[in-house]
Design an enzyme around this catalytic site. Structure first.
Site, PDB file in Angstrom:
ATOM      1  N   HIS A 225      17.842 -51.829   0.612  1.00 54.20           N
ATOM      2  CA  HIS A 225      16.583 -51.739  -0.137  1.00 54.20           C
ATOM      3  C   HIS A 225      16.048 -53.137  -0.407  1.00 54.20           C
ATOM      4  O   HIS A 225      16.776 -54.128  -0.249  1.00 54.20           O
ATOM      5  CB  HIS A 225      16.812 -51.021  -1.483  1.00 54.20           C
ATOM      6  CG  HIS A 225      17.672 -51.813  -2.433  1.00 54.20           C
ATOM      7  ND1 HIS A 225      19.055 -51.827  -2.348  1.00 54.20           N
ATOM      8  CD2 HIS A 225      17.362 -52.648  -3.471  1.00 54.20           C
ATOM      9  CE1 HIS A 225      19.543 -52.605  -3.299  1.00 54.20           C
ATOM     10  NE2 HIS A 225      18.526 -53.127  -3.994  1.00 54.20           N
ATOM     11  N   ASP A 227      14.056 -55.222  -3.664  1.00 55.40           N
ATOM     12  CA  ASP A 227      13.758 -55.047  -5.084  1.00 55.40           C
ATOM     13  C   ASP A 227      12.234 -55.078  -5.248  1.00 55.40           C
ATOM     14  O   ASP A 227      11.531 -55.750  -4.503  1.00 55.40           O
ATOM     15  CB  ASP A 227      14.421 -56.149  -5.909  1.00 55.40           C
ATOM     16  CG  ASP A 227      15.957 -56.060  -5.835  1.00 55.40           C
ATOM     17  OD1 ASP A 227      16.470 -55.002  -5.425  1.00 55.40           O
ATOM     18  OD2 ASP A 227      16.631 -57.059  -6.173  1.00 55.40           O
ATOM     19  N   HIS A 283      18.528 -55.933   1.231  1.00 56.71           N
ATOM     20  CA  HIS A 283      19.955 -56.108   0.964  1.00 56.71           C
ATOM     21  C   HIS A 283      20.642 -54.775   0.686  1.00 56.71           C
ATOM     22  O   HIS A 283      19.983 -53.753   0.465  1.00 56.71           O
ATOM     23  CB  HIS A 283      20.162 -57.093  -0.197  1.00 56.71           C
ATOM     24  CG  HIS A 283      19.434 -56.722  -1.456  1.00 56.71           C
ATOM     25  ND1 HIS A 283      18.066 -56.826  -1.603  1.00 56.71           N
ATOM     26  CD2 HIS A 283      19.874 -56.226  -2.647  1.00 56.71           C
ATOM     27  CE1 HIS A 283      17.707 -56.418  -2.806  1.00 56.71           C
ATOM     28  NE2 HIS A 283      18.792 -56.048  -3.464  1.00 56.71           N
ATOM     29  N   ARG A 293      34.088 -53.544  -8.281  1.00 55.95           N
ATOM     30  CA  ARG A 293      33.066 -54.583  -8.337  1.00 55.95           C
ATOM     31  C   ARG A 293      31.978 -54.202  -9.346  1.00 55.95           C
ATOM     32  O   ARG A 293      31.582 -53.042  -9.429  1.00 55.95           O
ATOM     33  CB  ARG A 293      32.446 -54.772  -6.950  1.00 55.95           C
ATOM     34  CG  ARG A 293      31.410 -55.862  -6.872  1.00 55.95           C
ATOM     35  CD  ARG A 293      30.971 -56.107  -5.421  1.00 55.95           C
ATOM     36  NE  ARG A 293      30.021 -57.199  -5.369  1.00 55.95           N
ATOM     37  CZ  ARG A 293      28.727 -57.053  -5.620  1.00 55.95           C
ATOM     38  NH1 ARG A 293      28.242 -55.869  -5.911  1.00 55.95           N
ATOM     39  NH2 ARG A 293      27.913 -58.098  -5.566  1.00 55.95           N
TER      40      ARG A 293
HETATM   41  C1  LIG Z   1      12.523 -52.306 -12.880  1.00 54.81           C
HETATM   42  C2  LIG Z   1      13.351 -51.663 -12.089  1.00 54.81           C
HETATM   43  C3  LIG Z   1      13.800 -52.158 -10.763  1.00 54.81           C
HETATM   44  C4  LIG Z   1      14.656 -51.029 -10.231  1.00 54.81           C
HETATM   45  C5  LIG Z   1      14.038 -49.846 -10.879  1.00 54.81           C
HETATM   46  C6  LIG Z   1      13.920 -50.328 -12.324  1.00 54.81           C
HETATM   47  O1  LIG Z   1      13.151 -49.466 -13.106  1.00 54.81           O
HETATM   48  C7  LIG Z   1      15.291 -50.419 -12.981  1.00 54.81           C
HETATM   49  C8  LIG Z   1      16.376 -50.255 -11.971  1.00 54.81           C
HETATM   50  C9  LIG Z   1      16.127 -51.118 -10.720  1.00 54.81           C
HETATM   51  C10 LIG Z   1      16.961 -50.657  -9.535  1.00 54.81           C
HETATM   52  C11 LIG Z   1      18.414 -51.181  -9.559  1.00 54.81           C
HETATM   53  C12 LIG Z   1      19.148 -50.690  -8.295  1.00 54.81           C
HETATM   54  C13 LIG Z   1      18.317 -50.884  -7.023  1.00 54.81           C
HETATM   55  C14 LIG Z   1      16.867 -50.397  -7.248  1.00 54.81           C
HETATM   56  C15 LIG Z   1      16.077 -50.411  -5.947  1.00 54.81           C
HETATM   57  C16 LIG Z   1      16.935 -49.058  -7.931  1.00 54.81           C
HETATM   58  O2  LIG Z   1      17.023 -47.974  -7.386  1.00 54.81           O
HETATM   59  O3  LIG Z   1      16.924 -49.228  -9.308  1.00 54.81           O
HETATM   60  C17 LIG Z   1      16.233 -51.219  -8.355  1.00 54.81           C
HETATM   61  C18 LIG Z   1      14.764 -50.920  -8.702  1.00 54.81           C
HETATM   62  C19 LIG Z   1      13.761 -51.712  -7.908  1.00 54.81           C
HETATM   63  O4  LIG Z   1      13.827 -52.938  -7.755  1.00 54.81           O
HETATM   64  O5  LIG Z   1      12.844 -51.054  -7.432  1.00 54.81           O
HETATM   65  O1  LIG Z   2      25.425 -55.430  -6.772  1.00 51.31           O
HETATM   66  C1  LIG Z   2      24.765 -56.329  -6.285  1.00 51.31           C
HETATM   67  O2  LIG Z   2      25.239 -57.411  -5.962  1.00 51.31           O
HETATM   68  C2  LIG Z   2      23.289 -56.144  -6.010  1.00 51.31           C
HETATM   69  C3  LIG Z   2      22.642 -55.121  -6.890  1.00 51.31           C
HETATM   70  C4  LIG Z   2      21.247 -54.813  -6.452  1.00 51.31           C
HETATM   71  O3  LIG Z   2      20.876 -55.006  -5.325  1.00 51.31           O
HETATM   72  C5  LIG Z   2      20.295 -54.272  -7.437  1.00 51.31           C
HETATM   73  O4  LIG Z   2      20.676 -53.991  -8.590  1.00 51.31           O
HETATM   74  O5  LIG Z   2      19.114 -54.124  -7.064  1.00 51.31           O
HETATM   75 FE   LIG Z   3      18.684 -54.905  -5.215  1.00 48.62          FE
END
Ligand SMILES: C=C1C[C@]23C[C@@]1(O)CC[C@H]2[C@@]12CCC[C@@](C)(C(=O)O1)[C@H]2[C@@H]3C(=O)O
Ligand SMILES: O=C(O)CCC(=O)C(=O)O
Ligand SMILES: [Fe+2]
Length: 345
Positions: A225, A227, A283, A293
């Protein structure tokens, strides 16, 4: 005016997508978590320092050039000399572990609701994949007191105080990185209409847990994915798992932990604002048989109503149409990886 958590509330998940596996009692990997055979999870060729993302010292006099180059070539780098003390990194990791080591039925008391932003659950990207991830998370947007009280009715304060303190430090570091990024793009802060509102925006803190896995070659900790927001700052515990995709011949490259260093990802919003000059880091996280982890990710971006406009050097055409953060988050909640191509001009 809506906030980021309201945008997530308007794009709810199905309740079945929120509940993580009870990893403690999973001695084999269930079918629901087995990814297709063709995986290369453990065999990303590049690790052990053969090839890795840049490590940048924030005290380096050439820090601006280094950050610009890392964002253009990798979309990811590690920072040292950032001023966040090791004891705070250790403390936030210890509190995250204290949470994830609770029995599953206890963690379920702090479950994130389908339209909610804070709480225990799977990653938001879960519904986009046919297989589940070897992962559980705890998301914090705003106060985590109500959820922490469910976990530790008499002993929640230490957890909440640590999270507040950590977010304060991350906010200051994210702002410092943002100013360096602007310099590297040769942009003045005053030319970004929403720059001042960054101080008041709603960030998110995500605690990630990847329990030891009996068959790590067949599962994924976190599916590939990018961010969403501007920048993500990640503290990872001392075990491998994070990988970044590098176009060309390299493919997946391990991001090996360095004690005290923090990983910084370029998110989609920075990719858009830089008019695609900076790469948004694609990533994933692979699982591990021996270690549990943990990582702590801080997501930083402008308020939901901010208008994103690609900032252009002279004579360059914009790659993306202008849109608000809220609009982009909602396109991504529906289309995930296709979101950027859907707003491309
Ligand atoms: C602000 C945010 C980024 C995120 C979605 C969220 O509301 C909080 C969780 C974040 C996260 C963490 C894991 C990977 C990710 C893709 C997800 O599913 O939730 C990221 C979100 C993002 O960057 O879109
Ligand atoms: O666990 C990690 O090192 C990365 C986590 C991550 O990619 C995320 O929270 O968006
Ligand atoms: Fe991420």
């Amino acid at each position: 005016m809506s906030t980021l958590s309201e945008v997530y509330r308007d794009n709810p998940l199905h309740p079945q997508h929120i509940i993580p596996l009870d990893f403690e009692s999973a001695h084999t990997v269930p079918e629901s978590h087995i990814w297709p055979e063709t995986n290369d999870f453990q065999h990303s060729g590049w690790s052990n320092g053969e090839l890795s993302i840049p490590v940048i010292d924030l005290m380096d006099p050439n820090v601006v050039e280094h950050i610009g180059h890392a964002c253009e070539t990798w979309g990811m780098f590690q920072v040292i000399g950032h001023g966040v003390c090791l004891s705070l990194l250790e403390e936030v990791e210890a509190e995250a572990r204290r949470l994830f080591e609770l029995p599953a039925r206890q963690k379920m008391k702090a479950l994130r609701s389908p339209g909610g932003a804070t709480g225990y659950g799977t990653a938001r990207i879960t519904p986009f994949f046919s297989k589940n991830m070897w992962h559980e998370g705890f998301t914090i947007m705003g106060s985590c007191v109500d959820h922490a009280k469910e976990l530790w009715p008499r002993n929640y304060k230490r957890f909440c105080d640590t999270m507040v303190e950590y977010q304060k430090k991350m906010k200051a570091l994210a702002y410092q990185l943002w100013l360096l990024v602007l310099k590297s793009l040769d942009i003045q802060e005053k030319d970004v209409t929403w720059a001042a509102s960054l101080q008041h925006s709603e960030a998110a803190l995500q605690l990630n847990s990847y329990p030891c896995c009996p068959d790590p070659d067949r599962v994924l900790g976190l599916a590939p994915h990018t961010d969403t927001l501007l920048l993500t700052i990640v503290h990872q515990s001392d075990s491998n798992g994070l990988q970044v995709f590098k176009d060309g011949v390299l493919g997946w490259v391990s991001v090996s932990p360095i004690a005290g260093a923090l990983v910084v990802n370029v998110g989609d919003l920075l990719h858009i604002v830089s008019n695609a000059r900076f790469l948004t880091a694609y990533h994933r996280v692979v699982a591990n048989q021996a270690c549990h982890r943990v990582s702590i990710a801080y997501f930083y971006g402008p308020p939901a109503e901010s208008e994103l406009v690609p900032i252009l050097p002279k004579l360059q055409a914009p790659c993306y149409r202008s849109l608000t953060v809220k609009e982009y988050v909602s396109v991504k909640a529906k289309h995930l990886e296709k979101a950027l191509s859907l707003i491309r001009i």
